[in-house]
Design a protein around this motif. Sequence first.
Motif, mmCIF file in Angstrom:
data_model
loop_
_atom_site.group_PDB
_atom_site.id
_atom_site.type_symbol
_atom_site.label_atom_id
_atom_site.label_comp_id
_atom_site.label_asym_id
_atom_site.label_seq_id
_atom_site.Cartn_x
_atom_site.Cartn_y
_atom_site.Cartn_z
ATOM 1 N N PRO A 207 0.634 -1.002 0.252
ATOM 2 C CA PRO A 207 0.044 -0.037 0.038
ATOM 3 C C PRO A 207 0.886 1.355 -0.061
ATOM 4 N N GLY A 208 1.654 1.123 -0.091
ATOM 5 C CA GLY A 208 2.294 2.393 0.100
ATOM 6 C C GLY A 208 3.004 2.796 -0.757
ATOM 7 N N THR A 209 3.464 2.320 -1.909
ATOM 8 C CA THR A 209 3.451 2.038 -2.651
ATOM 9 C C THR A 209 2.993 1.900 -4.570
ATOM 10 N N ASN A 210 3.323 2.960 -5.494
ATOM 11 C CA ASN A 210 2.723 3.590 -5.777
ATOM 12 C C ASN A 210 3.004 3.068 -7.209
ATOM 13 N N ALA A 211 4.308 2.964 -7.545
ATOM 14 C CA ALA A 211 4.935 2.597 -8.487
ATOM 15 C C ALA A 211 6.190 2.269 -8.518
ATOM 16 N N ALA A 212 6.718 1.229 -9.586
ATOM 17 C CA ALA A 212 8.016 0.938 -9.694
ATOM 18 C C ALA A 212 8.822 1.350 -10.720
ATOM 19 N N VAL A 213 9.840 1.768 -10.777
ATOM 20 C CA VAL A 213 10.905 2.073 -12.024
ATOM 21 C C VAL A 213 12.107 0.148 -11.859
ATOM 22 N N CYS A 214 11.768 -0.297 -13.218
ATOM 23 C CA CYS A 214 12.661 -0.717 -13.152
ATOM 24 C C CYS A 214 13.930 -0.800 -14.626
ATOM 25 N N TYR A 215 14.775 -1.901 -14.081
ATOM 26 C CA TYR A 215 15.858 -2.214 -14.659
ATOM 27 C C TYR A 215 16.420 -3.431 -14.889
ATOM 28 N N ILE A 216 15.813 -3.786 -16.476
ATOM 29 C CA ILE A 216 15.736 -5.468 -16.740
ATOM 30 C C ILE A 216 17.260 -5.913 -17.424
ATOM 31 N N GLU A 217 18.023 -6.908 -16.899
ATOM 32 C CA GLU A 217 18.941 -7.519 -17.450
ATOM 33 C C GLU A 217 17.962 -8.698 -18.656
ATOM 34 N N GLU A 218 17.243 -9.213 -17.885
ATOM 35 C CA GLU A 218 17.309 -10.828 -18.251
ATOM 36 C C GLU A 218 15.856 -10.976 -17.101
ATOM 37 N N LEU A 219 15.184 -11.768 -17.619
ATOM 38 C CA LEU A 219 13.435 -12.139 -16.740
ATOM 39 C C LEU A 219 13.674 -13.707 -16.847
ATOM 40 N N ARG A 220 13.558 -14.477 -15.180
ATOM 41 C CA ARG A 220 13.984 -15.613 -14.986
ATOM 42 C C ARG A 220 12.432 -16.498 -15.864
#
Length: 698
Positions: A207-220
């Motif tokens: 509930p304390g997060t309304n956005a996420a910014v992500c640096y991705i190299e490779e998803l599992r």
Amino acid sequence: MSLAPLLSPRSIAIVGASDNKARIGGVPVDLLIRAGFDKVYPINPKSETIQGLKAYKAIEDVPEVVDLVIVAVSAEATLDQLKRAHALGVPAALVYASGYAETGEDEGAAKQAELVAFAQASGMKIAGPNCMGNANLSDRIFTTFGVSFQPGEPAGKTALLTQSGNMCATVFRMARRAGVTFSHIINTGNEAAVDFSDYLDFLADDPGTNAAVCYIEELRSGVKFLAAAAKFRAAGKLLAVYKVGASEKGAAAARSHTAALAGDSAAYDAAFAKARVARAGELSGLADLAYLHTLGDKIAGGSCAILSISGAAGAILSDALSLAGGDVPTFPDDVQKKLAAQVPGHSMVSNPVDLTGNIVNGNDFLSECIRLAVLPDDIDVILLYLPGNFLKNALDQVERAAASAGKALIVIDTFALADRDALAASGIGYFEDFDRAARAVAAYGAWKKAGAATMAQADVAGEWPTLPADRAALSETESKDALAAFGVPVVRDALVVSAEDTRSAAGKVGFPLVAKLVSPDVAHKTEHGLIRLGIKDADAAVAAYEQMMSKARSMKVHIEGVTLEPMLQGGVEILAGVTRDPVFGWMLTVGMGGVWTELMKDAKHRLLPVDALGAEEMLRGLKGFPLLDGYRGAPKADVAGAAKAIAALADAVRAGGERLREIEINPLLVMPEGQGAVAVDALVLLTEPERAQVEEAA
């Protein structure tokens, strides 16, 4: 088990704690003490105290079962410490040590395999290894040895999630300069036991997060990522991603054009499109998207009104927005007339609006121009180019207009003299660069406009035949017969195995006809001279048959015979194929056929399922679509018929099970409107039976 003990622990033990505040084992102790975290248990058998706290000889000596143990010792000593903590009931651990799979060496891979096996057997939530650690700024909890995240940082509602420790710190600094504040900062490390999507799932529920910014190299796990992204979308939370590695690797394929077009980058693009995430084209774009999200619901899309003191700047912004996927709609005539009455001289008012240099002499018309510019329903954002003193002198009008606009007002000051904090206090956005502003607004606007993916996986009608256990491919005839059972229209052919059969069948098929060798061992018949076009009589058919059989025998391939098919006239060739991506699963590729396939690489990609509507959207997105739409007076092709055939192909793949590896129709001939489309050639590749069983069990 929840990730709360890992990301929001109430008590922490640090194995390998150091009295030196600059060492890896000392930094988290120092950060936690300065943050006021009161249940910190340093563990070091050589010390009585660590940074003023009582130190313990071993995890067993700690007076309570902690939520989290930070393991700051070597890779060789880590697993033993984890086992001892688990024996006490510690639910979560964070491993700093490197020397695991990231080394690319067998020894490191073996160490990581042991750690994974322990995590699976114990159920312990283990972050890392090779992990910088995390910071929960909302609860003032620092489990990192990085010094970029310090007690006293203001808490916000944006989470930062990266697969690189250095990029974690880099994006954090970029975003902080823009005024973005964070709830969580998470570096995933090697993700041996807790992967990227597990963290995303936690943040989607936080509930304390309304956005996420992500640096991705490779998803599992593509499945887990898409599920977490769907939770973000359903909750109205921003999920912004930057994926490194846009260059194609592993795209070359010996057996099909589809695989050559469907490389790693295409699969991620298709997945991100399906997930409806916001895409950052560069690392700084993550910070910009997080920043725009702080403007709340004022941004409804990426259509902009541009007001500028410079005609050149207005043109630059217009170009930048168009290239980034944004829009600069022309104002209605009545709005243009009212603007023309406000702006001095005879400047442009259609959008962009040239405020002209006369604003130096008087700017009392500015707030009215802004009010007029936000009136059209198709305007989402106002971009206002007022550099340096131009903004300073007109700030009162800009603030007054922003207060009543109801839409986002973003100032661009290329002189970098504006007070960002003061503008933020008035709800005004701020950029110092044309291109960054345009890219961010276009990407954020596209995210706001995108709806949730709602297509359900309907039941598939049709059934595959028993697939041969001793082959890696079906023949062309077998492939077309199998696809026809699912509604894919195919060219009906006659299989011949002798010269006499050829002479008899040719007359029944009709002339002109096409002759092709049928062999599961030869995917691209043209390259080997095993296809003949435009055969006009029976003698030519027999000659073609004998020549191809002789060539095939010299190649020592399995031969089923030669197929005779009518040579279809007219139509436009396209390609439709499906490949199995190792991360995201089945992906459909649609492209223009013939030389366009290899030369132009004009293709669109989507993850399955895809229905006829989705297939038609893919076709209309091709650069070569005008060839299907009556280019230069040619008959319009049956796009709806082609889309229906492609959707049937997608259904066939979904029903095929683990033995299917790849399917391609090339070409799919799209006939004139009302005449449908027909698969002229088809290729079905299979996995080895042993491998399929392993994949199915996994």
